[in-house]
Design a protein around this motif. Structure first.
Motif, mmCIF file in Angstrom:
data_model
loop_
_atom_site.group_PDB
_atom_site.id
_atom_site.type_symbol
_atom_site.label_atom_id
_atom_site.label_comp_id
_atom_site.label_asym_id
_atom_site.label_seq_id
_atom_site.Cartn_x
_atom_site.Cartn_y
_atom_site.Cartn_z
ATOM 1 N N PRO A 12 0.291 -22.882 26.952
ATOM 2 C CA PRO A 12 1.527 -23.432 27.183
ATOM 3 C C PRO A 12 1.614 -23.321 28.898
ATOM 4 C CG PRO A 12 1.534 -21.600 25.674
ATOM 5 C CD PRO A 12 0.028 -21.998 25.941
ATOM 6 N N THR A 50 3.654 -26.770 30.735
ATOM 7 C CA THR A 50 4.067 -27.355 31.668
ATOM 8 C C THR A 50 3.864 -27.875 32.945
ATOM 9 O OG1 THR A 50 5.208 -25.243 30.505
ATOM 10 C CG2 THR A 50 5.905 -25.572 33.005
ATOM 11 N N GLU A 97 6.599 -28.141 19.473
ATOM 12 C CA GLU A 97 5.628 -26.892 19.746
ATOM 13 C C GLU A 97 6.102 -27.168 21.695
ATOM 14 O OE1 GLU A 97 1.115 -25.527 21.853
ATOM 15 O OE2 GLU A 97 1.770 -26.834 19.290
ATOM 16 N N VAL A 134 7.615 -24.639 24.107
ATOM 17 C CA VAL A 134 7.566 -23.797 25.535
ATOM 18 C C VAL A 134 7.809 -24.977 26.690
ATOM 19 C CG1 VAL A 134 4.785 -24.972 27.405
ATOM 20 C CG2 VAL A 134 5.320 -24.305 24.460
ATOM 21 N N GLN A 150 10.888 -22.144 29.742
ATOM 22 C CA GLN A 150 10.591 -22.414 31.050
ATOM 23 C C GLN A 150 11.328 -22.643 31.848
ATOM 24 O OE1 GLN A 150 7.281 -21.171 32.225
ATOM 25 N NE2 GLN A 150 5.482 -20.757 30.788
#
Length: 198
Positions: free
Chosen positions: A14, A18, A104, A108, A112
């Motif tokens: 993850p 990001t 997915e 993620v 955030q």
């Protein structure tokens, strides 16, 4: 490389996902240091991927197909084309697994979102709404991506329809460029991560 490749080369981690996706929106050391070490690593990996891609002779070959119609933007359109061939690479994705992978990645980033750059989040809202990562698989998704790129490329002289016609005309040659290049890129990134994580 474009968004799908950056996400894929984060290997389901993850923080790497990001950092790899926000890297173009993070400027300078001060902004970089606002993020966790894992996200910072993703940003560094993104930049290493871009440098490796831009300097690779196969990418130079792929760009030649777009140079007449795109000029200095040939690399940007090549990046999108690489994402198309990654999305259709049956050794890496089925249609279902690509759809799940895209979901997915969106989860993620959404998780955030409070800490991510506003300019990135504006772009990401369109990415998620129109499922860019999945739709790179289809020619009409690439055509839409080309239209979007063309609208932001102030000095592009050719219409997106002309650029898309170049993509179709040289489809198999461009696929060959992807097949020659992408395994080398993946090996390069895996090696970088192994060295950084020692």
């Amino acid at each position: 490389m474009n968004y799908l490749a950056h996400a894929y080369l984060s290997f389901h981690q993850p923080e790497l996902i990001t950092g790899n996706l926000i890297a173009d929106y993070v400027k300078g050391q001060h902004q970089l240091e606002q993020y966790s070490p894992g996200i910072q690593q993703g940003i560094r990996i993104h930049r290493a991927i871009d440098a490796f891609t831009d300097q690779h002779p196969v990418t130079s070959q792929a760009k030649t197909f777009f140079r007449a119609s795109c000029g200095l933007y040939s690399g940007v359109f090549t990046d999108v084309v690489y994402d198309h061939f990654l999305a259709t690479d049956t050794t890496r994705f089925s249609e279902d697994s690509l759809y799940d992978f895209a979901a997915e990645v969106y989860d993620v980033i959404t998780g955030q979102s409070d800490t991510l750059p506003a300019d990135f989040l504006r772009m990401f809202s369109y990415m998620k709404e129109f499922n860019w990562l999945f739709n790179y698989r289809h020619n009409d998704g690439i055509e839409r991506a080309f239209r979007g790129l063309s609208s932001r490329a102030q000095h592009l002289k050719s219409s997106p329809a002309i650029v898309f016609a170049v993509f179709l005309e040289h489809y198999e040659a461009l696929r060959g460029c992807y097949q020659a290049f992408f395994p080398e890129l993946q090996a390069y990134v895996e090696n970088l991560l192994q060295n950084e994580n020692r």
